[in-house]
Design an enzyme around this catalytic site. Structure first.
Site, PDB file in Angstrom:
ATOM      1  N   CYS A 198      -0.539  -7.324 -32.657  1.00 28.39           N
ATOM      2  CA  CYS A 198      -1.145  -6.006 -32.896  1.00 28.39           C
ATOM      3  C   CYS A 198      -1.935  -5.564 -31.677  1.00 28.39           C
ATOM      4  O   CYS A 198      -2.006  -4.384 -31.351  1.00 28.39           O
ATOM      5  CB  CYS A 198      -2.065  -6.057 -34.098  1.00 28.39           C
ATOM      6  N   CYS A 355      -4.943 -16.414 -12.397  1.00 29.68           N
ATOM      7  CA  CYS A 355      -4.661 -15.664 -11.168  1.00 29.68           C
ATOM      8  C   CYS A 355      -5.034 -14.207 -11.440  1.00 29.68           C
ATOM      9  O   CYS A 355      -5.816 -13.940 -12.367  1.00 29.68           O
ATOM     10  CB  CYS A 355      -3.199 -15.820 -10.743  1.00 29.68           C
TER      11      CYS A 355
HETATM   12  N1  LIG Z   1      -3.188 -21.056 -36.503  1.00 25.88           N
HETATM   13  C1  LIG Z   1      -4.065 -20.231 -37.073  1.00 25.88           C
HETATM   14  N2  LIG Z   1      -5.017 -20.722 -37.893  1.00 25.88           N
HETATM   15  C2  LIG Z   1      -5.909 -19.915 -38.500  1.00 25.88           C
HETATM   16  N3  LIG Z   1      -5.934 -18.589 -38.328  1.00 25.88           N
HETATM   17  C3  LIG Z   1      -5.016 -18.051 -37.503  1.00 25.88           C
HETATM   18  C4  LIG Z   1      -4.041 -18.831 -36.837  1.00 25.88           C
HETATM   19  N4  LIG Z   1      -3.272 -18.008 -36.084  1.00 25.88           N
HETATM   20  C5  LIG Z   1      -3.752 -16.763 -36.265  1.00 25.88           C
HETATM   21  N5  LIG Z   1      -4.802 -16.791 -37.102  1.00 25.88           N
HETATM   22  C6  LIG Z   1      -5.631 -15.662 -37.570  1.00 25.88           C
HETATM   23  O1  LIG Z   1      -4.768 -14.734 -38.199  1.00 25.88           O
HETATM   24  C7  LIG Z   1      -5.395 -13.458 -38.118  1.00 25.88           C
HETATM   25  C8  LIG Z   1      -4.334 -12.458 -37.754  1.00 25.88           C
HETATM   26  O2  LIG Z   1      -4.929 -11.196 -37.873  1.00 25.88           O
HETATM   27  P1  LIG Z   1      -4.327  -9.898 -37.253  1.00 25.88           P
HETATM   28  O3  LIG Z   1      -2.864 -10.043 -37.092  1.00 25.88           O
HETATM   29  O4  LIG Z   1      -4.751  -8.756 -38.106  1.00 25.88           O
HETATM   30  O5  LIG Z   1      -4.909  -9.782 -35.783  1.00 25.88           O
HETATM   31  P2  LIG Z   1      -6.249 -10.207 -35.036  1.00 25.88           P
HETATM   32  O6  LIG Z   1      -5.909 -11.413 -34.230  1.00 25.88           O
HETATM   33  O7  LIG Z   1      -7.407 -10.299 -35.950  1.00 25.88           O
HETATM   34  O8  LIG Z   1      -6.527  -8.932 -34.111  1.00 25.88           O
HETATM   35  P3  LIG Z   1      -5.794  -8.324 -32.851  1.00 25.88           P
HETATM   36  O9  LIG Z   1      -4.364  -8.838 -32.832  1.00 25.88           O
HETATM   37  O10 LIG Z   1      -5.856  -6.856 -33.043  1.00 25.88           O
HETATM   38  O11 LIG Z   1      -6.594  -8.785 -31.672  1.00 25.88           O
HETATM   39  C9  LIG Z   1      -6.496 -13.546 -37.084  1.00 25.88           C
HETATM   40  O12 LIG Z   1      -7.733 -13.488 -37.739  1.00 25.88           O
HETATM   41  C10 LIG Z   1      -6.282 -14.909 -36.426  1.00 25.88           C
HETATM   42  O13 LIG Z   1      -7.486 -15.528 -36.022  1.00 25.88           O
END
Ligand SMILES: Nc1ncnc2c1ncn2[C@@H]1O[C@H](COP(=O)(O)OP(=O)(O)OP(=O)(O)O)[C@@H](O)[C@H]1O
EC number: 2.7.7.80
Length: 397
Positions: A198, A355
């Site tokens: 996103c 970099c």
């Molecule tokens: N391996 C993981 N374990 C726990 N949480 C995860 C993992 N991978 C991703 N997440 C969480 O899943 C969520 C995904 O949320 P979302 O896709 O709405 O995007 P975001 O990372 O909060 O925001 P943006 O992409 O806009 O910076 C996030 O809060 C992220 O920290």
């Protein structure tokens, strides 16, 4: 007073408060008391408290699941709030899991909400996921998708998986009643460039809201044993046209590396599997990961591989300058920096390479991997993304 006792108030196994709270569920012939009882005994883990995880966790709390686990290691940001509706302005800067748990508790204080304030990785997934009956993937990156699906196979758990980006979304249920797992359908990861987040391509806030609601529905169906979960089928949603399609997926692959008949994929294989290397993409944007290392003072080395005269203009504090052109001749510098950290802290340092924009650091990380520094990670986006996303006052040239 003698005479016949009052008739007992409830014989269905639900408390009077539950009958009152969930009465609209109980009136549904296809859900009813059995559905509610099954739900109240079930435990569900939501991985990721972001755009998808928000409605999932809120609906699961509202509908009375017995135990709701939420795992995420991230903090709430202002630019999350247009879609991550479980969080409010008051929680900006706070852990997402803390904020999500507070909202769920406010909706339904009878549900046990367990906070896992950490990223789910191969090192902790078996331990965390084994505590739940149903797993819901609400993450946004490829290594997490493969890792969560593989762990579900190892632990024999059903997985409700969803994705939303831009104006489109999709969801399905993996590893349910003999259905396919993620690897049956996608044995080879797509190129990392095909996987957007996103933060790269944007998302209309309501789209993950819709997919998240559908994921909550599938989780409820699986946990309460009602209906026909979306196993072996995928729902595709296109917000612009309003089209919803369901396509049939291939069935379970007998040759699947993870759930196939002759698969040798064990707990041990899982724990040592390098998901970032397999998918050629990071769990988290590297710049965020590096910032967390700095904030938590975890031992690490930052190698800046820009030409020396670029390093002179501006550089991150504590970075070591080793231009890419002379990296091969300077592995000893990295070795001795690591030794120094080991002696001082007793801990193994991680290695980051940076970099200007992320191209040379990628080449440098590859070179380091080939020469035994397998933990080296390049910072995607380089100093430019540091200046844009982390420290706006960093003087970029
Ligand atoms: N391996 C993981 N374990 C726990 N949480 C995860 C993992 N991978 C991703 N997440 C969480 O899943 C969520 C995904 O949320 P979302 O896709 O709405 O995007 P975001 O990372 O909060 O925001 P943006 O992409 O806009 O910076 C996030 O809060 C992220 O920290």
């Amino acid at each position: 007073m003698n005479g016949p006792p009052f008739p007992t108030a409830s014989v269905c196994g639900l408390t009077p408060e539950m009958i009152h709270r969930y009465s609209r569920h109980l009136l549904l012939p296809s859900f009813g008391v059995d559905g509610q009882l099954n739900l109240s005994k079930a435990s569900i883990l939501v991985v990721g408290a972001g755009g998808l995880g928000s409605p999932i966790a809120m609906y699961l709390a509202a509908c009375g699941v017995g135990c709701l686990g939420i795992v995420d290691g991230d903090n709430v940001e202002l630019n999350n709030l247009h879609r991550q509706i479980i969080h409010t302005e008051a929680y900006v800067g706070e852990p997402k899991v803390k904020s999500a748990a507070a909202t769920c508790h406010a909706i339904n204080s009878t549900v046990r909400v367990v906070e896992h304030r950490e990223a789910l990785l191969a090192s902790n997934a078996l331990d965390i996921m084994s505590q739940y009956d149903v797993i819901v993937d609400a993450t946004d990156n490829l290594p997490s998708r493969y890792m969560i699906s593989d762990c579900c196979v190892v632990l024999n758990k059903p997985l409700v998986s969803g994705a939303a980006l831009g104006l489109e979304g999709q969801l399905t249920v993996y590893h349910y009643n003999g259905g396919p797992c993620y690897r049956c359908l996608f044995p080879t990861p797509p190129p990392a460039t095909a996987c957007q987040r996103c933060s790269d391509s944007g998302v209309l806030g309501v789209v993950p809201g819709i997919i998240g609601c559908l994921q909550a529905l599938e989780a409820i169906k699986v946990a309460s044993s009602i209906g026909k979960p979306l196993s072996g089928r995928m729902l595709l949603f296109d917000a612009l046209s309003g089209h919803i399609r369901i396509v049939k997926l291939r069935g379970r692959s007998l040759n699947c590396d993870v759930c196939g008949e002759n698969s040798m994929f064990t707990r041990e294989t899982f724990q040592s599997f390098d998901y970032e290397n397999f998918t050629q993409s990071p769990f988290f944007p590297r710049i965020t990961e590096y910032k967390k290392r700095v904030d938590s003072s975890e031992p690490h080395i930052l190698v800046d591989v820009r030409p020396a005269h670029h390093f002179q203009i501006t550089a991150l504090t504590n970075s070591i300058s080793i231009p890419l052109s002379s990296l091969k001749e300077n592995f000893a510098v990295i070795d001795s920096a690591m030794d120094e950290i080991k002696q001082g802290t007793g801990l193994d340092a991680s290695i980051y390479v940076i970099c200007r924009r992320g191209n040379d650091s990628q080449r440098a990380a590859k070179l380091l991997h080939e020469n035994g520094f397998s933990i080296a990670k390049d910072i995607i986006g380089g100093l430019e993304s540091w200046a844009q996303e982390i420290d706006h006052s960093f003087p970029m040239y």
